[in-house]
Design a protein around this motif. Structure first.
Motif, short mmCIF file in Angstrom:
data_model
loop_
_atom_site.label_atom_id
_atom_site.label_comp_id
_atom_site.label_asym_id
_atom_site.label_seq_id
_atom_site.Cartn_x
_atom_site.Cartn_y
_atom_site.Cartn_z
N TYR A 238 0.79 -1.22 0.00
CA TYR A 238 0.00 0.00 0.00
C TYR A 238 0.83 1.28 0.00
O TYR A 238 0.28 2.36 -0.12
CB TYR A 238 -0.97 0.00 1.19
CG TYR A 238 -2.12 -0.93 0.95
CD1 TYR A 238 -3.22 -0.53 0.21
CD2 TYR A 238 -2.09 -2.23 1.44
CE1 TYR A 238 -4.28 -1.39 -0.04
CE2 TYR A 238 -3.15 -3.10 1.20
CZ TYR A 238 -4.23 -2.68 0.47
OH TYR A 238 -5.27 -3.54 0.22
N SER A 239 2.14 1.17 0.14
CA SER A 239 2.95 2.38 0.20
C SER A 239 3.67 2.61 -1.13
O SER A 239 3.85 1.69 -1.92
CB SER A 239 3.96 2.29 1.34
OG SER A 239 4.81 1.19 1.18
N ASP A 240 4.04 3.87 -1.34
CA ASP A 240 4.78 4.19 -2.56
C ASP A 240 6.27 3.90 -2.34
O ASP A 240 6.67 3.36 -1.31
CB ASP A 240 4.54 5.64 -2.98
CG ASP A 240 5.03 6.67 -1.97
OD1 ASP A 240 5.84 6.33 -1.08
OD2 ASP A 240 4.63 7.85 -2.09
N ARG A 241 7.07 4.27 -3.29
CA ARG A 241 8.50 3.93 -3.21
C ARG A 241 9.22 4.65 -2.08
O ARG A 241 10.34 4.30 -1.72
CB ARG A 241 9.20 4.19 -4.54
CG ARG A 241 9.21 5.63 -4.95
CD ARG A 241 9.87 5.78 -6.28
NE ARG A 241 9.75 7.15 -6.74
CZ ARG A 241 10.27 7.59 -7.84
NH1 ARG A 241 10.95 6.77 -8.61
NH2 ARG A 241 10.12 8.83 -8.19
N TYR A 242 8.57 5.66 -1.50
CA TYR A 242 9.16 6.38 -0.37
C TYR A 242 8.61 5.88 0.97
O TYR A 242 8.94 6.41 2.02
CB TYR A 242 8.90 7.89 -0.50
CG TYR A 242 9.44 8.45 -1.80
CD1 TYR A 242 10.82 8.59 -2.00
CD2 TYR A 242 8.58 8.82 -2.82
CE1 TYR A 242 11.31 9.09 -3.18
CE2 TYR A 242 9.07 9.32 -4.02
CZ TYR A 242 10.44 9.45 -4.19
OH TYR A 242 10.93 9.94 -5.37
N GLY A 243 7.73 4.89 0.92
CA GLY A 243 7.15 4.34 2.13
C GLY A 243 5.92 5.08 2.62
O GLY A 243 5.47 4.86 3.74
N TYR A 244 5.35 5.94 1.78
CA TYR A 244 4.19 6.74 2.17
C TYR A 244 2.91 6.09 1.66
O TYR A 244 2.81 5.68 0.50
CB TYR A 244 4.32 8.15 1.57
CG TYR A 244 3.19 9.08 1.92
CD1 TYR A 244 3.09 9.61 3.20
CD2 TYR A 244 2.22 9.40 0.98
CE1 TYR A 244 2.04 10.46 3.54
CE2 TYR A 244 1.17 10.25 1.31
CZ TYR A 244 1.09 10.77 2.58
OH TYR A 244 0.05 11.61 2.91
N VAL A 245 1.90 6.02 2.53
CA VAL A 245 0.59 5.52 2.15
C VAL A 245 -0.31 6.73 1.94
O VAL A 245 -0.59 7.47 2.89
CB VAL A 245 -0.01 4.59 3.23
CG1 VAL A 245 -1.41 4.13 2.85
CG2 VAL A 245 0.90 3.40 3.49
N ASP A 246 -0.73 6.96 0.70
CA ASP A 246 -1.56 8.13 0.41
C ASP A 246 -3.01 7.88 0.83
O ASP A 246 -3.39 6.77 1.21
CB ASP A 246 -1.47 8.54 -1.06
CG ASP A 246 -1.97 7.48 -2.02
OD1 ASP A 246 -2.77 6.61 -1.62
OD2 ASP A 246 -1.56 7.51 -3.19
N TRP A 247 -3.82 8.94 0.75
CA TRP A 247 -5.20 8.87 1.20
C TRP A 247 -5.99 7.79 0.48
O TRP A 247 -6.79 7.07 1.08
CB TRP A 247 -5.86 10.24 1.02
CG TRP A 247 -7.27 10.25 1.53
CD1 TRP A 247 -7.65 10.44 2.82
CD2 TRP A 247 -8.46 10.05 0.78
NE1 TRP A 247 -9.03 10.36 2.93
CE2 TRP A 247 -9.55 10.12 1.67
CE3 TRP A 247 -8.72 9.81 -0.57
CZ2 TRP A 247 -10.87 9.97 1.27
CZ3 TRP A 247 -10.04 9.66 -0.97
CH2 TRP A 247 -11.09 9.74 -0.05
N GLU A 248 -5.77 7.64 -0.83
CA GLU A 248 -6.51 6.66 -1.62
C GLU A 248 -6.18 5.23 -1.21
O GLU A 248 -7.00 4.33 -1.33
CB GLU A 248 -6.23 6.85 -3.10
CG GLU A 248 -6.80 8.14 -3.65
CD GLU A 248 -6.40 8.38 -5.09
OE1 GLU A 248 -5.51 7.67 -5.61
OE2 GLU A 248 -6.98 9.29 -5.70
N SER A 249 -4.97 4.99 -0.72
CA SER A 249 -4.54 3.65 -0.33
C SER A 249 -4.75 3.35 1.15
O SER A 249 -4.72 2.20 1.56
CB SER A 249 -3.05 3.46 -0.67
OG SER A 249 -2.83 3.64 -2.05
N ALA A 250 -4.95 4.39 1.94
CA ALA A 250 -5.02 4.22 3.40
C ALA A 250 -6.16 3.31 3.83
O ALA A 250 -5.98 2.47 4.73
CB ALA A 250 -5.14 5.58 4.08
N GLY A 251 -7.32 3.42 3.22
CA GLY A 251 -8.46 2.58 3.59
C GLY A 251 -8.18 1.10 3.41
O GLY A 251 -8.48 0.28 4.28
#
Length: 169
Positions: free
Chosen positions: A46-59
């Motif tokens: 669910y995270s991007d290449r920087y390890g961040y989970v954006d709002w669309e993926s958080a659920g």
């Protein structure tokens, strides 16, 4: 049917973990390692290449972490594998507590609350020696940076509210 299920389990690690957790007589160290890897895989997926989970993926991320707790960890509790369930719950708590994500929907707190409830179940059912191990874990991690600062509040609250030790109180 067995052959079909076996092939499906070989192709889907999450399904394999679910079957092994629910139906095997014991939980091996290898199984715990595979379950911990599944937690890491959820975070990675669910995270991007920087390890961040954006709002669309958080659920989806929150939903899968909760499903992991309710399916796999709960199965361990039902088997009486309390310390393995505790270890995996702690892994989920630490993973979600350190995940860089858009948490405007409050998903981190939802998973932390689920972890808290599971900790309560384990504490209620386990023996004295395991209770001491749990208490030691909470004491050690209440302010050691295991999770971001506001998540340490869950650890401190559990320590103060659930352990009824005269010295600690």
């Amino acid at each position: 049917l067995r052959h079909i299920l076996e092939n499906m389990a070989l192709e889907d690690e999450s399904l394999r973990n679910r079957i092994l957790t629910r139906y095997s007589a014991t939980i091996s160290l290898g199984q715990i390692i595979r379950l911990k890897k599944e937690i890491e895989d959820i975070a990675y997926r669910y995270s991007d290449r920087y390890g961040y989970v954006d709002w669309e993926s958080a659920g989806g991320y929150i939903s899968e972490m909760e499903s992991f707790l309710y399916d796999k960890v709960q199965a361990l509790i039902e088997k009486g594998c309390y310390m393995q369930a505790f270890e995996l719950t702690n892994q989920v708590f630490a993973t979600i507590g350190n995940q860089d994500m858009d948490d405007s929907a409050g998903g981190t707190d939802m998973v932390a609350d689920a972890c808290y409830k599971i900790w309560q179940q384990i504490l209620e059912k386990c023996g004295g020696q395991d209770k001491n191990k749990m208490q030691s874990w909470f004491e050690k991690h209440q302010s050691d940076g295991t999770v971001i600062d506001y998540m340490e509040g869950y650890i401190g609250d559990f320590l103060m509210n659930e352990f009824h030790d005269r010295e600690l109180l």
